[in-house]
Design a protein around this motif. Sequence first.
Motif, PDB file in Angstrom:
ATOM      1  N   ASP A   1       3.656  12.830   9.930  1.00  9.05           N
ATOM      2  CA  ASP A   1       3.835  11.995   8.730  1.00  9.05           C
ATOM      3  C   ASP A   1       3.960  12.851   7.474  1.00  9.05           C
ATOM      4  OD1 ASP A   1       3.751   9.726  10.287  1.00  9.05           O
ATOM      5  OD2 ASP A   1       1.729   9.134   9.673  1.00  9.05           O
TER       6      ASP A   1
ATOM      7  N   HIS B   1       7.312  12.964   5.101  1.00 10.58           N
ATOM      8  CA  HIS B   1       7.206  12.712   3.666  1.00 10.58           C
ATOM      9  C   HIS B   1       7.768  13.901   2.882  1.00 10.58           C
ATOM     10  CE1 HIS B   1       5.141  12.640  -0.267  1.00 10.58           C
ATOM     11  NE2 HIS B   1       5.439  11.355  -0.197  1.00 10.58           N
TER      12      HIS B   1
ATOM     13  N   THR C   1      12.175   6.334  -0.969  1.00  8.34           N
ATOM     14  CA  THR C   1      11.838   6.307   0.460  1.00  8.34           C
ATOM     15  C   THR C   1      10.526   7.042   0.701  1.00  8.34           C
ATOM     16  OG1 THR C   1      14.189   6.269   0.991  1.00  8.34           O
ATOM     17  CG2 THR C   1      12.691   6.884   2.760  1.00  8.34           C
TER      18      THR C   1
ATOM     19  N   GLU D   1       7.638   4.816  -0.468  1.00  6.00           N
ATOM     20  CA  GLU D   1       7.425   3.712   0.479  1.00  6.00           C
ATOM     21  C   GLU D   1       6.759   4.222   1.757  1.00  6.00           C
ATOM     22  OE1 GLU D   1       7.435  -0.230   1.576  1.00  6.00           O
ATOM     23  OE2 GLU D   1       8.207   0.545  -0.344  1.00  6.00           O
ATOM     24  N   PHE D   2       7.240   5.346   2.249  1.00  8.59           N
ATOM     25  CA  PHE D   2       6.665   5.945   3.455  1.00  8.59           C
ATOM     26  C   PHE D   2       5.218   6.369   3.211  1.00  8.59           C
ATOM     27  CE2 PHE D   2       5.790   9.432   6.377  1.00  8.59           C
ATOM     28  CZ  PHE D   2       6.109   8.827   7.592  1.00  8.59           C
TER      29      PHE D   2
ATOM     30  N   GLN E   1       3.053   5.121   1.124  1.00 11.98           N
ATOM     31  CA  GLN E   1       2.181   3.948   1.069  1.00 11.98           C
ATOM     32  C   GLN E   1       1.948   3.356   2.462  1.00 11.98           C
ATOM     33  OE1 GLN E   1       3.712   1.133  -1.772  1.00 11.98           O
ATOM     34  NE2 GLN E   1       3.672   2.620  -3.435  1.00 11.98           N
ATOM     35  N   GLU E   2       3.019   3.278   3.239  1.00  7.63           N
ATOM     36  CA  GLU E   2       2.887   2.662   4.564  1.00  7.63           C
ATOM     37  C   GLU E   2       2.115   3.540   5.541  1.00  7.63           C
ATOM     38  OE1 GLU E   2       5.820   0.751   7.912  1.00  7.63           O
ATOM     39  OE2 GLU E   2       6.435   0.736   5.818  1.00  7.63           O
ATOM     40  N   SER E   3       2.336   4.853   5.475  1.00 12.37           N
ATOM     41  CA  SER E   3       1.676   5.756   6.421  1.00 12.37           C
ATOM     42  C   SER E   3       0.343   6.280   5.902  1.00 12.37           C
ATOM     43  CB  SER E   3       2.587   6.935   6.744  1.00 12.37           C
ATOM     44  OG  SER E   3       2.785   7.721   5.594  1.00 12.37           O
ATOM     45  N   LYS E   4       0.060   6.011   4.636  1.00 14.11           N
ATOM     46  CA  LYS E   4      -1.178   6.476   3.989  1.00 14.11           C
ATOM     47  C   LYS E   4      -1.264   8.009   3.954  1.00 14.11           C
ATOM     48  CE  LYS E   4      -3.613   2.201   4.664  1.00 14.11           C
ATOM     49  NZ  LYS E   4      -2.469   1.431   4.380  1.00 14.11           N
TER      50      LYS E   4
END
Length: 80
Positions: free
Chosen positions: A13, A17, A28, A31-32, A34-37
């Motif tokens: 991850d 990022h 992108t 967004e990534f 936030q979603e993957s923390k």
Amino acid sequence: MSQPQWEADRMLDLYIHDYFVRHNLHATAEEFRQESKVSTDSDVVEAPRGFLFEWWSVFWDLFIAGTDKEHSAAATFYLE
């Protein structure tokens, strides 16, 4: 002395990022993140074009070399 456990998913991850950021895909990347923390203060391996891109370039060159298609001289060295 115990060694810290390497978290493959977390590291992947981080490098995904990092790839987005290095290639100016900032929306992108956010967004990534936030979603993957993913933590933005984590250390990643420094490579000129990013670790994920560099790794992919080496992998692809070696993979293509194994199919006898056009490849670099460096890849030929590793296949011998």
